[in-house]
Motif scaffolding. Structure first.
Motif, mmCIF file in Angstrom:
data_model
loop_
_atom_site.group_PDB
_atom_site.id
_atom_site.type_symbol
_atom_site.label_atom_id
_atom_site.label_comp_id
_atom_site.label_asym_id
_atom_site.label_seq_id
_atom_site.Cartn_x
_atom_site.Cartn_y
_atom_site.Cartn_z
ATOM 1 N N MET A 245 -1.649 -6.385 1.875
ATOM 2 C CA MET A 245 -0.206 -6.516 0.571
ATOM 3 C C MET A 245 0.846 -6.049 0.805
ATOM 4 O O MET A 245 1.595 -5.715 1.610
ATOM 5 C CB MET A 245 -1.319 -5.235 -0.043
ATOM 6 N N LEU A 246 1.286 -6.863 -0.204
ATOM 7 C CA LEU A 246 3.177 -7.106 -0.365
ATOM 8 C C LEU A 246 3.544 -5.504 -0.905
ATOM 9 O O LEU A 246 2.951 -5.745 -2.403
ATOM 10 C CB LEU A 246 4.215 -7.613 -0.051
ATOM 11 N N VAL A 247 4.120 -4.806 -1.015
ATOM 12 C CA VAL A 247 4.883 -3.742 -1.946
ATOM 13 C C VAL A 247 5.988 -3.967 -1.887
ATOM 14 O O VAL A 247 6.801 -3.995 -1.374
ATOM 15 C CB VAL A 247 3.766 -2.185 -1.218
ATOM 16 N N ALA A 248 6.482 -4.024 -3.027
ATOM 17 C CA ALA A 248 7.931 -4.407 -3.737
ATOM 18 C C ALA A 248 8.790 -3.649 -3.369
ATOM 19 O O ALA A 248 8.333 -1.956 -3.929
ATOM 20 C CB ALA A 248 8.265 -4.889 -5.022
ATOM 21 N N MET A 249 10.129 -3.434 -2.659
ATOM 22 C CA MET A 249 10.835 -1.998 -2.676
ATOM 23 C C MET A 249 10.977 -2.198 -4.069
ATOM 24 O O MET A 249 11.802 -2.823 -4.310
ATOM 25 C CB MET A 249 11.465 -1.992 -1.754
ATOM 26 N N LEU B 292 10.889 -8.720 4.763
ATOM 27 C CA LEU B 292 10.368 -8.271 5.645
ATOM 28 C C LEU B 292 11.371 -7.346 6.375
ATOM 29 O O LEU B 292 11.226 -6.283 6.384
ATOM 30 C CB LEU B 292 9.268 -8.685 6.587
ATOM 31 N N LEU B 293 11.946 -8.347 7.180
ATOM 32 C CA LEU B 293 13.069 -7.361 8.337
ATOM 33 C C LEU B 293 14.617 -6.433 7.389
ATOM 34 O O LEU B 293 15.170 -5.841 7.947
ATOM 35 C CB LEU B 293 13.993 -8.727 9.168
ATOM 36 N N GLY B 294 14.522 -7.389 5.936
ATOM 37 C CA GLY B 294 15.565 -6.774 4.865
ATOM 38 C C GLY B 294 14.838 -5.690 4.889
ATOM 39 O O GLY B 294 16.156 -5.230 2.955
ATOM 40 N N SER B 295 13.756 -5.198 4.242
ATOM 41 C CA SER B 295 13.133 -4.134 4.053
ATOM 42 C C SER B 295 12.780 -4.885 1.970
ATOM 43 O O SER B 295 13.128 -3.266 1.136
ATOM 44 C CB SER B 295 13.969 -2.593 4.334
ATOM 45 N N THR B 296 12.970 -5.911 2.304
ATOM 46 C CA THR B 296 12.541 -6.356 0.757
ATOM 47 C C THR B 296 11.323 -5.872 0.581
ATOM 48 O O THR B 296 10.802 -5.788 -0.887
ATOM 49 C CB THR B 296 12.787 -7.620 0.373
ATOM 50 N N TRP B 297 10.238 -5.464 1.322
ATOM 51 C CA TRP B 297 8.559 -5.322 1.054
ATOM 52 C C TRP B 297 8.160 -4.149 2.313
ATOM 53 O O TRP B 297 9.009 -4.319 3.525
ATOM 54 C CB TRP B 297 8.019 -6.528 0.926
ATOM 55 N N LEU B 298 7.060 -3.728 1.566
ATOM 56 C CA LEU B 298 6.479 -2.813 2.578
ATOM 57 C C LEU B 298 5.397 -3.466 2.742
ATOM 58 O O LEU B 298 5.168 -4.063 1.335
ATOM 59 C CB LEU B 298 6.463 -1.943 2.174
ATOM 60 N N THR B 299 4.083 -3.090 3.820
ATOM 61 C CA THR B 299 2.654 -4.301 3.543
ATOM 62 C C THR B 299 1.935 -2.592 3.623
ATOM 63 O O THR B 299 2.231 -1.633 4.404
ATOM 64 C CB THR B 299 2.382 -4.850 4.597
ATOM 65 N N CYS B 300 0.518 -3.068 2.868
ATOM 66 C CA CYS B 300 -0.545 -2.372 3.033
ATOM 67 C C CYS B 300 -1.277 -2.921 3.274
ATOM 68 O O CYS B 300 -1.885 -4.355 2.904
ATOM 69 C CB CYS B 300 -0.678 -0.507 2.034
ATOM 70 N N ASP B 301 -2.961 -2.009 3.574
ATOM 71 C CA ASP B 301 -4.409 -3.001 3.875
ATOM 72 C C ASP B 301 -4.474 -3.160 2.368
ATOM 73 O O ASP B 301 -4.661 -2.547 1.249
ATOM 74 C CB ASP B 301 -5.435 -1.576 4.531
ATOM 75 N N ALA B 302 -5.469 -4.077 2.153
ATOM 76 C CA ALA B 302 -6.122 -4.977 0.879
ATOM 77 C C ALA B 302 -7.230 -3.911 0.465
ATOM 78 O O ALA B 302 -7.707 -3.675 1.942
ATOM 79 C CB ALA B 302 -6.283 -5.825 0.903
ATOM 80 N N ASP B 303 -7.385 -3.733 -0.443
ATOM 81 C CA ASP B 303 -8.814 -3.044 -0.858
ATOM 82 C C ASP B 303 -9.319 -3.670 -2.302
ATOM 83 O O ASP B 303 -8.698 -3.950 -3.282
ATOM 84 C CB ASP B 303 -9.009 -1.597 -0.542
ATOM 85 N N TRP C 297 0.854 0.519 -7.806
ATOM 86 C CA TRP C 297 1.857 -0.163 -7.015
ATOM 87 C C TRP C 297 2.009 0.616 -6.597
ATOM 88 O O TRP C 297 2.669 1.348 -5.364
ATOM 89 C CB TRP C 297 3.754 -0.796 -7.494
ATOM 90 N N ALA C 298 2.153 2.184 -7.082
ATOM 91 C CA ALA C 298 2.277 3.573 -6.342
ATOM 92 C C ALA C 298 1.202 4.002 -5.326
ATOM 93 O O ALA C 298 1.227 4.444 -4.834
ATOM 94 C CB ALA C 298 2.389 4.955 -7.775
ATOM 95 N N ARG C 299 -0.429 4.047 -6.081
ATOM 96 C CA ARG C 299 -1.752 3.590 -5.221
ATOM 97 C C ARG C 299 -1.442 2.468 -3.743
ATOM 98 O O ARG C 299 -1.689 3.662 -3.120
ATOM 99 C CB ARG C 299 -2.832 3.654 -5.760
ATOM 100 N N ALA C 300 -0.702 1.515 -3.812
ATOM 101 C CA ALA C 300 0.002 0.874 -2.671
ATOM 102 C C ALA C 300 1.073 1.576 -1.769
ATOM 103 O O ALA C 300 0.595 1.774 -0.757
ATOM 104 C CB ALA C 300 0.264 -0.141 -3.122
ATOM 105 N N LEU C 301 2.044 2.545 -2.563
ATOM 106 C CA LEU C 301 3.012 2.948 -1.551
ATOM 107 C C LEU C 301 1.980 4.114 -0.533
ATOM 108 O O LEU C 301 2.441 5.001 0.594
ATOM 109 C CB LEU C 301 4.250 3.604 -2.104
#
Length: 197
Positions: A18-22, A152-163, A176-180
């Motif tokens: 998952m991509l999580v928008a900053m 990703l290098l510019g910190s536009t997105w964070l990543t997390c595992d999908a579920d 969004w908050a749960r992914a963070l």
């Protein structure tokens, strides 16, 4: 000996994550977006936003409009997602892999597949062959070669595992908050840090 000297570094492709928008992403189409990456390789990346419902559009109403299913079946009232800004008139169904169309389903990760042909909608509207969980999205988010890596290098997105709950549950406002939270980040603290080096 040349083979043994080759670096043992794998490319950091993120298919199935998952991509999580900053906060402060700068593009309202992706503000607080949570995107499931269906494909990511050296040439491109493609993902589906799973937390941006289209106001007033349900899966059941889409199936009725397309004349899929019959009156004896209770059609799902799940909301349709705005999957992204590319090809917004095209539908993509993320689903559990207990349903697959041999000709058109693409496995994304263990347990999850993507189908973009009407046969999956017919399965959802049917009695027996429907996937256990699914979402219909209009459009997708796409990146060209190296573009996602730069973001990703510019910190536009964070990543997390999908579920499955992040992908399929209907509490879209909290995804969004749960992914963070999955990566130990507080949304309040994150918004305070935005724009600071």
């Amino acid at each position: 000996m040349a083979d043994s000297e080759a670096p043992l570094v794998e490319e950091p492709f993120l298919t199935g994550r998952m991509l999580v928008a900053m906060p402060g992403i700068g593009d309202p189409r992706f503000q607080h977006a949570l995107i499931f990456l269906c494909a990511h390789n050296a040439e491109h990346a493609m993902g589906i936003a799973v937390n941006r419902p289209v106001e007033g559009l349900s899966l059941g109403s889409v199936l009725k409009r397309l004349k899929i299913g019959d009156s004896s079946i209770e059609l799902p009232d799940d909301l349709v997602m705005m999957g992204g800004p590319v090809e917004r008139d095209r539908g993509f169904v993320l689903h559990t892999d207990d349903y697959t169309s041999p000709a058109s389903s693409i496995p994304v990760m263990p347990g999850i597949a993507l189908t973009a042909t009407p046969d999956v909608l017919e399965a959802i509207a049917g009695h027996n062959s429907r996937p256990r969980r699914s979402i219909l999205a209009l459009g997708y988010a796409g990146w060209g070669a190296g573009q996602l890596e730069q973001e990703l290098l510019g910190s536009t997105w964070l990543t997390c595992d999908a579920d499955e709950s992040l992908l399929f549950d209907d509490d879209h406002a909290s995804k969004w908050a749960r992914a963070l939270a999955k990566i130990g980040v507080s949304p309040d603290r994150l918004s305070n840090l935005t724009g600071h080096a």
